[in-house]
Design an enzyme around this catalytic site. Structure first.
Site, PDB file in Angstrom:
ATOM      1  N   GLY A  17       0.745  -1.250   0.000  1.00  0.00           N
ATOM      2  CA  GLY A  17       0.000   0.000   0.000  1.00  0.00           C
ATOM      3  C   GLY A  17       0.770   1.291   0.000  1.00  0.00           C
ATOM      4  O   GLY A  17       0.229   2.323   0.393  1.00  0.00           O
ATOM      5  N   GLU A  22      -5.030  -3.135   4.950  1.00  0.00           N
ATOM      6  CA  GLU A  22      -6.145  -2.762   4.078  1.00  0.00           C
ATOM      7  C   GLU A  22      -5.739  -2.774   2.613  1.00  0.00           C
ATOM      8  O   GLU A  22      -6.552  -3.078   1.726  1.00  0.00           O
ATOM      9  CB  GLU A  22      -6.693  -1.384   4.480  1.00  0.00           C
ATOM     10  CG  GLU A  22      -6.022  -0.176   3.885  1.00  0.00           C
ATOM     11  CD  GLU A  22      -4.593   0.052   4.385  1.00  0.00           C
ATOM     12  OE1 GLU A  22      -3.798   0.682   3.665  1.00  0.00           O
ATOM     13  OE2 GLU A  22      -4.276  -0.392   5.500  1.00  0.00           O
ATOM     14  N   ASP A  23      -4.469  -2.466   2.319  1.00  0.00           N
ATOM     15  CA  ASP A  23      -3.983  -2.474   0.948  1.00  0.00           C
ATOM     16  C   ASP A  23      -4.058  -3.869   0.343  1.00  0.00           C
ATOM     17  O   ASP A  23      -4.550  -4.058  -0.773  1.00  0.00           O
ATOM     18  CB  ASP A  23      -2.558  -1.938   0.887  1.00  0.00           C
ATOM     19  CG  ASP A  23      -1.648  -2.594   1.932  1.00  0.00           C
ATOM     20  OD1 ASP A  23      -2.144  -3.398   2.750  1.00  0.00           O
ATOM     21  OD2 ASP A  23      -0.444  -2.296   1.938  1.00  0.00           O
ATOM     22  N   ASN A  24      -3.591  -4.855   1.104  1.00  0.00           N
ATOM     23  CA  ASN A  24      -3.630  -6.243   0.642  1.00  0.00           C
ATOM     24  C   ASN A  24      -5.067  -6.708   0.431  1.00  0.00           C
ATOM     25  O   ASN A  24      -5.380  -7.361  -0.572  1.00  0.00           O
ATOM     26  CB  ASN A  24      -2.924  -7.129   1.675  1.00  0.00           C
ATOM     27  CG  ASN A  24      -2.575  -8.498   1.130  1.00  0.00           C
ATOM     28  OD1 ASN A  24      -3.421  -9.203   0.614  1.00  0.00           O
ATOM     29  ND2 ASN A  24      -1.321  -8.886   1.270  1.00  0.00           N
TER      30      ASN A  24
END
Length: 441
Positions: free
Chosen positions: A241, A281-283
């Site tokens: 991210g 949250e990016d993953n």
């Protein structure tokens, strides 16, 4: 006769034992070849992608009317004084792109980043940029909470979430939009639209702290090599991210079915808010776009320059531990196999195997193994940096690289046996489904 039977049974046992060892040795060699294939794929892709960056489409350069280029909202979450903060944020103001806005988010009106932000707003009065102060508590993830107001107030559908410790070159936005905007009418019926464009982080260590050197050696070689290879193979989502470009309309189509949770409650809505219960949250955004909407991702032709600052040795160790513990419930198989992709563990196992199979001395195999592994890693470094490792830092870098390799397994053990992490002064417990909850300090 009894002795004869016993000797025959012993011979059979030895035969079965040898067959088993030979079978395991073959599996080990196949795995070794596979790991080298992955590493060489990462090296070759890095050469192809980063040593000759293409020019963006003419419609995406500032000489054209802004209305002819898709609008982009650059979202930069801020908290405190990250290393090179002014230069990092200024790189957003310098983008060679005709139609973008910058939303700089801080949760607290007394945040130390605000004087730098106001200075940039005065320096670039013609850039459409503004500060958004205040967060929305939609979950445990402070970055998502900080971004929510910017996410909701952004004028454009295309969002570029860019961490505060990252800088990019002026053409990065145009090239990323180029990739994201590739036409969906592709001649190959199995082709999937690109929904997310991300950047490989390239560490910049301006300080001489050992932790920063370890992080630089890790991010700019082994991590980049594997990250690029996995994304080149495109067998599944693999997103980090630091710098992600995607469409808000795609996020709004997600319903959370990937993690089998119900998000239709008053505390957490859809879109970005749905991912506030995860630290990674990016993953999770990448996985959801990939699996729920059957869309794919692509790497940009640029890197995200990650300024490291004063990173102590302990900072490096616990940063790696945090990554492992956050990823563990999300990608358990990949995280479990991670030690067997590292040069030290893999080299030791294969050296022992080669001695058993053909009698090759370990002291002959290991130097060749490490030499070739190092050369590939340094080639990846050169592709990302645009130049070979400078002679002035060669030995310090190689020492840090070697220490990083030797520490990989002990750090992995430390990460596997726990589930609590510390992030920006707060402590969290990572749950079995990948979600997180606050833990009192």
């Amino acid at each position: 006769m009894t002795n004869s039977i016993a000797e025959n049974d012993s011979a059979q046992d030895q035969g079965r034992h040898r067959i088993l060892l030979v079978g395991l040795s073959i599996v080990v060699l196949i795995w070794y070849i596979a790991m080298w294939s992955v590493g060489l794929l990462g090296c070759w892709t890095a050469r192809k992608r980063y040593r000759s960056r293409p020019n963006p489409t003419p419609s995406l350069v500032p000489t054209t009317l802004p209305s002819s280029a898709p609008g982009v909202s650059i979202l930069r979450p801020l908290k405190g004084l990250d290393a090179n903060l002014s230069e990092n944020l200024e790189s957003s103001f310098k983008q060679d792109y005709p139609n973008f806005e910058i939303l700089l988010s801080v949760a607290d009106e007394h945040d130390k980043a605000l004087p730098i932000v106001h200075g940039l707003l005065e320096k670039y009065p013609n850039v459409n940029a503004r500060v958004i102060i205040g967060e929305e508590q939609v979950g445990v993830n402070p970055k998502v909470n900080n971004l929510m107001r910017s996410y909701n107030e952004a004028a454009h559908d295309i969002l570029w979430v860019l961490d505060s410790n990252v800088a990019v070159v002026p053409g990065a936005l145009a090239r990323a939009v180029d990739i994201l905007s590739r036409p969906s009418s592709h001649p190959n019926p199995s082709w999937r639209r690109i929904a997310l464009v991300h950047h490989v982080p390239f560490a910049i260590s301006s300080r001489a702290t050992f932790g920063a050197r370890l992080e630089e050696a890790f991010l700019n070689t082994n991590h980049a090599k594997m990250y690029i290879a996995v994304n080149a193979a495109a067998v599944d989502s693999c997103v980090m991210g630091k710098s992600n470009l995607f469409r808000r309309s795609d996020l709004e189509r997600l319903d959370g079915s990937l993690v089998r949770q119900q998000y239709h409650d008053s505390r957490q809505g859809l879109g970005l808010a749905m991912f506030a219960r995860f630290l990674a949250e990016d993953n999770m955004i990448g996985l959801a776009l990939w699996h729920e909407l059957d869309l794919r991702h692509d790497l940009s032709y640029d890197v995200a320059y990650n300024a490291l600052g004063d990173m102590r040795f302990s900072d490096y160790v616990w940063r790696r531990v945090r990554w492992i513990r956050v990823r563990k419930p999300i990608t358990l198989v990949a995280t479990s196999l991670e030690p067997f992709t590292e040069s030290v563990m893999l080299g030791a196992i294969v050296a022992t195997t080669m001695r058993y199979l053909i009698g090759m001395p370990i002291q002959l195999f290991l130097p060749v193994h490490f030499l070739l592994w190092t050369l590939v890693d340094l080639d990846v470094y050169a592709s990302l940096a645009g130049y070979s490792l400078p002679s002035s830092k060669r030995w310090s870098f190689l020492v840090a690289w070697l220490v990083r390799e030797l520490l990989a397994f002990p750090i992995w053990i430390l990460g596997i046996i726990g589930n609590e992490v510390e992030w920006r002064g707060r402590r969290y417990k990572v749950l079995q489904n990948g979600e997180a909850e606050r833990v009192p300090m």
